[in-house]
Design an enzyme around this catalytic site. Structure first.
Site, PDB file in Angstrom:
ATOM      1  N   ASP A 207       0.814  -1.220   0.000  1.00 50.33           N
ATOM      2  CA  ASP A 207       0.000   0.000   0.000  1.00 50.33           C
ATOM      3  C   ASP A 207       0.848   1.271   0.000  1.00 50.33           C
ATOM      4  OD1 ASP A 207       0.813  -0.717   2.550  1.00 50.33           O
ATOM      5  OD2 ASP A 207      -1.170  -0.626   3.464  1.00 50.33           O
TER       6      ASP A 207
HETATM    7  C1  LIG Z   1       6.017  16.899  15.296  1.00 50.11           C
HETATM    8  C2  LIG Z   1       5.551  15.961  14.298  1.00 50.11           C
HETATM    9  C3  LIG Z   1       5.747  14.585  14.671  1.00 50.11           C
HETATM   10  C4  LIG Z   1       5.198  13.581  13.730  1.00 50.11           C
HETATM   11  C5  LIG Z   1       5.535  12.237  14.164  1.00 50.11           C
HETATM   12  C6  LIG Z   1       4.961  11.182  13.330  1.00 50.11           C
HETATM   13  C7  LIG Z   1       5.526   9.868  13.665  1.00 50.11           C
HETATM   14  C8  LIG Z   1       4.824   8.745  13.021  1.00 50.11           C
HETATM   15  C9  LIG Z   1       4.014   8.098  14.012  1.00 50.11           C
HETATM   16  C10 LIG Z   1       3.127   7.165  13.763  1.00 50.11           C
HETATM   17  C11 LIG Z   1       2.852   6.624  12.434  1.00 50.11           C
HETATM   18  C12 LIG Z   1       1.424   6.262  12.355  1.00 50.11           C
HETATM   19  C13 LIG Z   1       1.085   5.958  10.945  1.00 50.11           C
HETATM   20  C14 LIG Z   1      -0.365   5.876  10.759  1.00 50.11           C
HETATM   21  C15 LIG Z   1      -0.925   4.799   9.906  1.00 50.11           C
HETATM   22  C16 LIG Z   1      -0.126   3.663   9.581  1.00 50.11           C
HETATM   23  C17 LIG Z   1      -0.844   2.358   9.543  1.00 50.11           C
HETATM   24  C18 LIG Z   1       0.096   1.370   8.941  1.00 50.11           C
HETATM   25  O1  LIG Z   1       1.122   1.112   9.507  1.00 50.11           O
HETATM   26  N1  LIG Z   1      -0.232   0.838   7.786  1.00 50.11           N
HETATM   27  C19 LIG Z   1       0.647  -0.051   7.054  1.00 50.11           C
HETATM   28  C20 LIG Z   1      -0.107  -1.332   6.681  1.00 50.11           C
HETATM   29  O2  LIG Z   1      -1.215  -1.083   5.925  1.00 50.11           O
HETATM   30  C21 LIG Z   1       1.125   0.673   5.827  1.00 50.11           C
HETATM   31  O3  LIG Z   1       1.907  -0.169   5.070  1.00 50.11           O
HETATM   32  C22 LIG Z   1       1.897   1.900   6.196  1.00 50.11           C
HETATM   33  C23 LIG Z   1       1.458   3.107   5.972  1.00 50.11           C
HETATM   34  C24 LIG Z   1       2.093   4.423   6.293  1.00 50.11           C
HETATM   35  C25 LIG Z   1       3.335   4.487   7.061  1.00 50.11           C
HETATM   36  C26 LIG Z   1       3.867   5.883   6.979  1.00 50.11           C
HETATM   37  C27 LIG Z   1       4.544   6.299   8.215  1.00 50.11           C
HETATM   38  C28 LIG Z   1       4.999   7.704   8.130  1.00 50.11           C
HETATM   39  C29 LIG Z   1       3.962   8.662   8.553  1.00 50.11           C
HETATM   40  C30 LIG Z   1       4.521  10.013   8.640  1.00 50.11           C
HETATM   41  C31 LIG Z   1       3.541  10.959   9.110  1.00 50.11           C
HETATM   42  C32 LIG Z   1       4.099  12.287   9.352  1.00 50.11           C
HETATM   43  C33 LIG Z   1       3.060  13.236   9.775  1.00 50.11           C
HETATM   44  C34 LIG Z   1       3.673  14.542  10.005  1.00 50.11           C
HETATM   45  C35 LIG Z   1       2.741  15.527  10.468  1.00 50.11           C
HETATM   46  C36 LIG Z   1       3.400  16.809  10.804  1.00 50.11           C
HETATM   47  O1  UDX Z   2      -2.348 -14.602   3.117  1.00 51.38           O
HETATM   48  C1  UDX Z   2      -3.158 -13.688   2.919  1.00 51.38           C
HETATM   49  C2  UDX Z   2      -3.319 -12.615   3.833  1.00 51.38           C
HETATM   50  C3  UDX Z   2      -4.238 -11.653   3.572  1.00 51.38           C
HETATM   51  N1  UDX Z   2      -4.986 -11.698   2.430  1.00 51.38           N
HETATM   52  C4  UDX Z   2      -6.007 -10.676   2.198  1.00 51.38           C
HETATM   53  O2  UDX Z   2      -5.448  -9.388   2.417  1.00 51.38           O
HETATM   54  C5  UDX Z   2      -6.401  -8.548   3.019  1.00 51.38           C
HETATM   55  C6  UDX Z   2      -5.840  -7.874   4.267  1.00 51.38           C
HETATM   56  O3  UDX Z   2      -5.533  -8.854   5.201  1.00 51.38           O
HETATM   57  P1  UDX Z   2      -5.696  -8.634   6.781  1.00 51.38           P
HETATM   58  O4  UDX Z   2      -7.054  -8.153   7.037  1.00 51.38           O
HETATM   59  O5  UDX Z   2      -5.219  -9.864   7.429  1.00 51.38           O
HETATM   60  O6  UDX Z   2      -4.570  -7.565   7.113  1.00 51.38           O
HETATM   61  P2  UDX Z   2      -4.532  -6.015   7.422  1.00 51.38           P
HETATM   62  O7  UDX Z   2      -5.840  -5.402   7.686  1.00 51.38           O
HETATM   63  O8  UDX Z   2      -3.511  -5.823   8.429  1.00 51.38           O
HETATM   64  O9  UDX Z   2      -4.014  -5.488   6.012  1.00 51.38           O
HETATM   65  C7  UDX Z   2      -3.443  -4.218   5.854  1.00 51.38           C
HETATM   66  O10 UDX Z   2      -2.064  -4.242   6.167  1.00 51.38           O
HETATM   67  C8  UDX Z   2      -1.167  -4.795   5.274  1.00 51.38           C
HETATM   68  C9  UDX Z   2      -1.352  -4.217   3.906  1.00 51.38           C
HETATM   69  O11 UDX Z   2      -0.516  -4.883   3.015  1.00 51.38           O
HETATM   70  C10 UDX Z   2      -2.758  -4.309   3.467  1.00 51.38           C
HETATM   71  O12 UDX Z   2      -2.953  -3.707   2.214  1.00 51.38           O
HETATM   72  C11 UDX Z   2      -3.637  -3.676   4.446  1.00 51.38           C
HETATM   73  O13 UDX Z   2      -4.948  -3.775   4.030  1.00 51.38           O
HETATM   74  C12 UDX Z   2      -7.647  -9.386   3.295  1.00 51.38           C
HETATM   75  O14 UDX Z   2      -8.606  -9.152   2.325  1.00 51.38           O
HETATM   76  C13 UDX Z   2      -7.136 -10.803   3.203  1.00 51.38           C
HETATM   77  O15 UDX Z   2      -8.118 -11.706   2.755  1.00 51.38           O
HETATM   78  C14 UDX Z   2      -4.828 -12.714   1.511  1.00 51.38           C
HETATM   79  O16 UDX Z   2      -5.508 -12.740   0.496  1.00 51.38           O
HETATM   80  N2  UDX Z   2      -3.922 -13.694   1.786  1.00 51.38           N
END
Ligand SMILES: CCCCCCCC/C=C\CCCCCCCC(=O)N[C@@H](CO)[C@H](O)/C=C/CCCCCCCCCCCCC
Ligand code: UDX
Length: 404
Positions: free
Chosen positions: A243
């Protein structure tokens, strides 16, 4: 004497430097809070305007990767059959023909014969990411230019797809739903809602306001031509966090990214504190590998940790009582979080204010704990498989992991 004086003054300078740094960071986090509140108010839950009649709605291919089932899967999937959108197809992608989700899908396809559906079984191995592998055949067969990738736990309202398509304006290449939850009963459900409505929403909204790629791929609408230009979804099969890499690649091509008006209504049928903790831990590991600055910034952006440092800084710089400072800091942080979650919920929460306080406190302790316990172990378990992450985000499958 002179040496003592010099080492004392250099210590004072060093401590002052740290104190100023914590104070600036602390101010930055209030800016993040306020940005998230104002942006959520501006962006979320707006009435969905219909497109002008002379503009036909573009067709959408919905890719639905499925593996296994849960008690809510049937009703969640059913919401995709009852959406109010004129032209769409649903491509169900399943890993094998003995998957327990197969009969549910067949039942729904029979119940709604007017909805255009196809079922792809077996996937195609194009990388390590099992979700990408699972979706690859569906992606190749997609009929329409718009693609919605939608995870198994997502629930739609009648107008959710319409809302997402409306946000895909010219120049916008990706519309994603900010993770949130559907109302469910129990402590774990309240905890999840509190997390997605406060700690995660705050960063997610602020990052999206500032156009910093921060995208969770559970509900993503994009253009097939962009994926094709990047080599198809298989290009992202080497990453577990496909993603974020897709979002980054797309913004490098000059496309805009935006969140839609409705958050993602996650409604998995399995909702317990342990699986929630494991999911957060998996995401922390992904973030650290992809964006190493989170190693310092993420724990520091936690209320309890930042509050402790800021209290020390306030007492060091301005002789303010650190205990009073800490308590006021926590109270103000909670109040802003309560405002944010109520905007995202757009109605009353399905639990009391007392439960919100308990879940919030629990989450504030859980967050740092999950973070610090996750950084020592680079192994990631996702559904039935285990992976090891390399710096930069490329993943290797570690071994077949038997249990779910
Ligand atoms: C004074 C400013 C301080 C800002 C500190 C920010 C530190 C980052 C803290 C937490 C990160 C939370 C990220 C939120 C959602 C992520 C959910 C997630 O992990 N999803 C993964 C799976 O689906 C996905 O692969 C990753 C997505 C995004 C990761 C990006 C991380 C960097 C975010 C930077 C944000 C900066 C915001 C700055 C605002 C001033
Ligand atoms: O082995 C797998 C695992 C997961 N999946 C599919 O992938 C999707 C997301 O899986 P889960 O709900 O377990 O995981 P998450 O909610 O944590 O996913 C999230 O985090 C990881 C990213 O890569 C995904 O895009 C995001 O949706 C589901 O639709 C699931 O069916 C597969 O098709 N095969």
């Amino acid at each position: 004497m002179l040496l003592d004086y010099l080492s004392l003054s250099s210590l004072t300078y060093t401590l002052s430097g740290f104190a100023v740094f914590f104070f600036v960071f602390w101010f930055g986090m209030w800016f993040v809070h306020l940005t998230a509140i104002f942006y959520s108010k501006y962006k979320l839950h707006r009435k969905v305007p219909l497109l002008p009649q002379e503009m036909p709605y573009p067709g959408v291919t919905i890719l639905k990767p499925l593996t296994g089932t849960d008690p809510n899967l049937y009703s969640n999937l059913e919401t995709f059959f009852t959406m109010s959108y004129p032209k769409y197809e649903i491509c169900f992608c399943l890993e094998d023909d003995v998957d327990p989700a197969v009969p549910l899908v067949e039942k729904l396809c029979k119940k709604y014969p007017n909805v255009d559906t196809s079922v792809f079984i077996g996937g195609q191995v194009v990388g390590v990411n099992p979700k990408i592998n699972n979706m690859e055949p569906g992606y190749k067969a997609a009929k329409y230019e718009l693609i919605l990738i939608s995870d198994s736990g997502i629930r739609m309202k009648e107008d959710t797809l319409l809302d997402m398509v409306n946000h895909l304006k010219p120049g916008v290449g990706l519309v994603h739903q900010m993770p949130f939850t559907w109302d469910r009963k129990g402590f774990a459900a309240a905890l999840e809602k509190t997390y997605f409505g406060t700690a995660q929403a705050r960063i997610y909204l602020a990052a999206n306001f500032l156009q910093i790629p921060c995208h969770t791929g559970m509900s993503t609408l994009t253009r097939k031509s962009i994926f094709d230009e990047l080599g198809g979804i298989k290009t992202f099969g080497c990453y577990l966090a496909e993603d974020l890499f897709f979002a980054r690649a797309l913004s490098e091509l000059g496309w805009k990214i935006t969140i839609s008006g409705q958050p993602a209504w996650q409604n998995s049928g399995y909702c317990d504190v342990t699986s929630f903790r494991n999911r957060l831990s998996r995401w922390v590991k992904l973030r650290i590998a992809m964006a190493p600055f989170t190693l310092v910034c993420e724990p520091l952006s936690e209320c309890l940790i930042l509050g402790a440092f800021a209290s020390w800084a306030a007492s060091f710089l301005f002789q303010i009582d650190p205990a009073v400072f800490y308590l006021v800091h926590i109270l103000a942080w909670f109040l802003l979080d309560a405002i944010l979650i109520s905007i995202i919920q757009n109605g009353s929460l399905p639990f009391s204010k007392f439960h919100l306080i308990v879940c919030w406190l629990f989450r504030e302790v859980l967050g740092p704990w999950v973070f610090f316990t996750s950084i020592w172990n680079p192994v990631i378990k996702w559904r039935t498989r285990t992976y090891k992450l390399r710096w930069g985000g490329i993943a290797d499958e570690y071994k077949q992991y038997i249990d779910v």
